[in-house]
Design a protein around this motif. Structure first.
Motif, PDB file in Angstrom:
ATOM      1  N   PHE A  86     -25.271 -27.613  44.485  1.00  0.00           N
ATOM      2  CA  PHE A  86     -24.542 -26.516  45.108  1.00  0.00           C
ATOM      3  C   PHE A  86     -23.937 -26.979  46.431  1.00  0.00           C
ATOM      4  N   SER A  87     -22.686 -26.638  46.672  1.00  0.00           N
ATOM      5  CA  SER A  87     -22.111 -26.860  47.992  1.00  0.00           C
ATOM      6  C   SER A  87     -22.739 -25.861  48.969  1.00  0.00           C
ATOM      7  N   VAL A  88     -22.811 -26.257  50.235  1.00  0.00           N
ATOM      8  CA  VAL A  88     -23.460 -25.415  51.245  1.00  0.00           C
ATOM      9  C   VAL A  88     -22.602 -25.362  52.502  1.00  0.00           C
ATOM     10  N   LEU A  89     -22.418 -24.156  53.034  1.00  0.00           N
ATOM     11  CA  LEU A  89     -21.709 -23.963  54.300  1.00  0.00           C
ATOM     12  C   LEU A  89     -22.665 -23.291  55.282  1.00  0.00           C
ATOM     13  N   ARG A  90     -22.864 -23.948  56.425  1.00  0.00           N
ATOM     14  CA  ARG A  90     -23.660 -23.376  57.516  1.00  0.00           C
ATOM     15  C   ARG A  90     -22.763 -23.258  58.740  1.00  0.00           C
ATOM     16  N   PHE A  91     -22.821 -22.136  59.424  1.00  0.00           N
ATOM     17  CA  PHE A  91     -21.957 -21.961  60.594  1.00  0.00           C
ATOM     18  C   PHE A  91     -22.686 -21.173  61.672  1.00  0.00           C
ATOM     19  N   ASP A  92     -22.166 -21.271  62.886  1.00  0.00           N
ATOM     20  CA  ASP A  92     -22.700 -20.521  64.018  1.00  0.00           C
ATOM     21  C   ASP A  92     -21.940 -19.212  64.167  1.00  0.00           C
ATOM     22  N   PHE A  93     -22.668 -18.109  64.285  1.00  0.00           N
ATOM     23  CA  PHE A  93     -22.017 -16.846  64.595  1.00  0.00           C
ATOM     24  C   PHE A  93     -21.303 -16.944  65.949  1.00  0.00           C
ATOM     25  N   GLY A  94     -20.281 -16.110  66.141  1.00  0.00           N
ATOM     26  CA  GLY A  94     -19.616 -16.055  67.426  1.00  0.00           C
ATOM     27  C   GLY A  94     -20.611 -15.783  68.544  1.00  0.00           C
ATOM     28  N   GLY A  95     -20.488 -16.528  69.647  1.00  0.00           N
ATOM     29  CA  GLY A  95     -21.427 -16.392  70.750  1.00  0.00           C
ATOM     30  C   GLY A  95     -22.679 -17.212  70.609  1.00  0.00           C
ATOM     31  N   CYS A  96     -22.786 -17.950  69.484  1.00  0.00           N
ATOM     32  CA  CYS A  96     -23.958 -18.792  69.215  1.00  0.00           C
ATOM     33  C   CYS A  96     -23.516 -20.227  68.943  1.00  0.00           C
ATOM     34  N   GLY A  97     -24.423 -21.156  69.172  1.00  0.00           N
ATOM     35  CA  GLY A  97     -24.162 -22.545  68.818  1.00  0.00           C
ATOM     36  C   GLY A  97     -22.843 -23.058  69.351  1.00  0.00           C
ATOM     37  N   ASP A  98     -22.060 -23.662  68.450  1.00  0.00           N
ATOM     38  CA  ASP A  98     -20.804 -24.314  68.823  1.00  0.00           C
ATOM     39  C   ASP A  98     -19.589 -23.407  68.663  1.00  0.00           C
ATOM     40  N   SER A  99     -19.801 -22.173  68.226  1.00  0.00           N
ATOM     41  CA  SER A  99     -18.674 -21.259  68.037  1.00  0.00           C
ATOM     42  C   SER A  99     -18.217 -20.678  69.373  1.00  0.00           C
ATOM     43  N   ASP A 100     -17.041 -20.052  69.359  1.00  0.00           N
ATOM     44  CA  ASP A 100     -16.489 -19.477  70.580  1.00  0.00           C
ATOM     45  C   ASP A 100     -17.436 -18.449  71.195  1.00  0.00           C
ATOM     46  N   ASP A 101     -17.325 -18.289  72.517  1.00  0.00           N
ATOM     47  CA  ASP A 101     -18.137 -17.304  73.223  1.00  0.00           C
ATOM     48  C   ASP A 101     -17.761 -15.886  72.808  1.00  0.00           C
ATOM     49  N   ARG A 102     -18.801 -15.031  72.751  1.00  0.00           N
ATOM     50  CA  ARG A 102     -18.619 -13.614  72.458  1.00  0.00           C
ATOM     51  C   ARG A 102     -19.975 -12.936  72.622  1.00  0.00           C
ATOM     52  N   PRO A 103     -20.041 -11.740  73.182  1.00  0.00           N
ATOM     53  CA  PRO A 103     -21.309 -11.010  73.191  1.00  0.00           C
ATOM     54  C   PRO A 103     -21.782 -10.761  71.758  1.00  0.00           C
ATOM     55  N   LEU A 104     -23.085 -10.793  71.546  1.00  0.00           N
ATOM     56  CA  LEU A 104     -23.620 -10.613  70.200  1.00  0.00           C
ATOM     57  C   LEU A 104     -23.631  -9.136  69.813  1.00  0.00           C
ATOM     58  N   THR A 105     -23.050  -8.842  68.656  1.00  0.00           N
ATOM     59  CA  THR A 105     -23.093  -7.511  68.071  1.00  0.00           C
ATOM     60  C   THR A 105     -23.260  -7.652  66.559  1.00  0.00           C
ATOM     61  N   LEU A 106     -23.846  -6.656  65.947  1.00  0.00           N
ATOM     62  CA  LEU A 106     -23.967  -6.667  64.490  1.00  0.00           C
ATOM     63  C   LEU A 106     -22.590  -6.624  63.841  1.00  0.00           C
ATOM     64  N   ALA A 107     -21.701  -5.804  64.374  1.00  0.00           N
ATOM     65  CA  ALA A 107     -20.348  -5.702  63.815  1.00  0.00           C
ATOM     66  C   ALA A 107     -19.631  -7.045  63.891  1.00  0.00           C
ATOM     67  N   GLY A 108     -19.789  -7.741  65.007  1.00  0.00           N
ATOM     68  CA  GLY A 108     -19.148  -9.045  65.152  1.00  0.00           C
ATOM     69  C   GLY A 108     -19.673 -10.055  64.154  1.00  0.00           C
ATOM     70  N   GLU A 109     -20.979 -10.076  63.945  1.00  0.00           N
ATOM     71  CA  GLU A 109     -21.557 -11.036  63.013  1.00  0.00           C
ATOM     72  C   GLU A 109     -21.204 -10.690  61.567  1.00  0.00           C
ATOM     73  N   THR A 110     -21.102  -9.404  61.275  1.00  0.00           N
ATOM     74  CA  THR A 110     -20.652  -8.993  59.944  1.00  0.00           C
ATOM     75  C   THR A 110     -19.219  -9.464  59.707  1.00  0.00           C
ATOM     76  N   GLU A 111     -18.376  -9.315  60.719  1.00  0.00           N
ATOM     77  CA  GLU A 111     -17.004  -9.812  60.632  1.00  0.00           C
ATOM     78  C   GLU A 111     -16.984 -11.321  60.412  1.00  0.00           C
ATOM     79  N   ASP A 112     -17.918 -12.036  61.046  1.00  0.00           N
ATOM     80  CA  ASP A 112     -17.992 -13.490  60.884  1.00  0.00           C
ATOM     81  C   ASP A 112     -18.312 -13.885  59.442  1.00  0.00           C
TER      82      ASP A 112
END
Length: 250
Positions: free
Chosen positions: A55-81
């Motif tokens: 299986f191919s696998v994609l792992r990513f950082d939510f916005g505001g986390c890890g290497d992704s762009d800065d953003r305050p953490l919200t459930l709506a934002g992570e759902t959009e991600d």
């Protein structure tokens, strides 16, 4: 392993890694609250296992986390991600997708579920029903005063890419302000949920037990006796359960 990036609808650039194997089957992994795409090593290990299974696998950082762009953490934002990740995967040609979510990543996977693309889900330590946390046990009084005054606060993290994250009042409220039946009834694919029995899992697991009736036929709850919310000492069990599920349902 390929470094990748894609943008969500709000213009936030999300970064992660793609571990290719299958040309059409992809597992998208969604990390937990205050985490990153490594998930304290859990996702690194599981992603390699899933890739070795074909299986191919994609792992990513939510916005505001890890290497992704800065953003305050919200459930709506992570759902959009997650929805952006699904769109990105579809554009790459993956038309059969499994969502793997741990902790808050499990809740976000449920919120972002897309029946046209997602064929199965695996959720570990999932918050499938409302939970009221005592945030004074997690955060300092200074942080909670900042939250009261501004609607958000900064929190230090140990991460190769950043030293802090920003948590919003709405993010904390979203742990307890939702309807379990509404959330789970929208899911149309077989879903595996894995819980432990210790610590936070002693609260989360009974909630999932009562909510399984709203998940589709073929869904299953597995309970690992003695496991805490991080499952770090129970990764052999997690690896066995999740690998078997993918091979059977994906």
């Amino acid at each position: 392993m390929n470094q990748i990036s894609f943008m969500n609808d709000s213009g936030i650039t999300l970064r992660g890694v793609l571990q290719p194997a299958s040309p059409d089957k992809l597992v998208i992994m969604c990390h937990g609250f205050r985490g990153n795409r490594s998930s304290r090593g859990r996702f690194d290990r599981l992603a390699t296992t899933f890739q070795n299974l074909g299986f191919s696998v994609l792992r990513f950082d939510f916005g505001g986390c890890g290497d992704s762009d800065d953003r305050p953490l919200t459930l709506a934002g992570e759902t959009e991600d997650v929805r952006a990740a699904l769109t990105y995967a579809s554009r790459l040609g993956y038309d059969q997708i499994a969502l793997y979510g741990h902790s808050l990543g499990a809740r976000v996977s449920l919120e972002a579920f897309d029946p046209t693309l997602v064929k199965t889900m695996i959720l570990t330590g999932a918050g499938t029903g409302p939970v009221s946390y005592d945030w004074s046990e997690e955060f300092t009084q200074e942080q909670l005063r900042e939250l009261q005054q501004t609607g958000a606060f900064t929190h230090p993290v140990t991460d190769p890419y950043r030293t802090k994250i920003v948590i919003t009042r709405q993010m904390l409220a979203d742990f307890e302000q939702f309807n379990q039946k509404t959330l789970l009834s929208q899911v149309t694919c077989p879903t595996l949920i894995v819980h432990g029995t210790e610590g936070e899992e002693a609260t989360l697991m009974p909630l999932t037990k009562q909510g399984m009736r709203w998940l589709p036929k073929g869904s299953r709850l597995e309970i690992i006796d003695g496991a805490p919310h991080d499952f770090l000492d129970y990764m052999d069990d997690i690896e066995q359960l999740t690998s078997a599920w993918l091979c059977e349902h994906f």
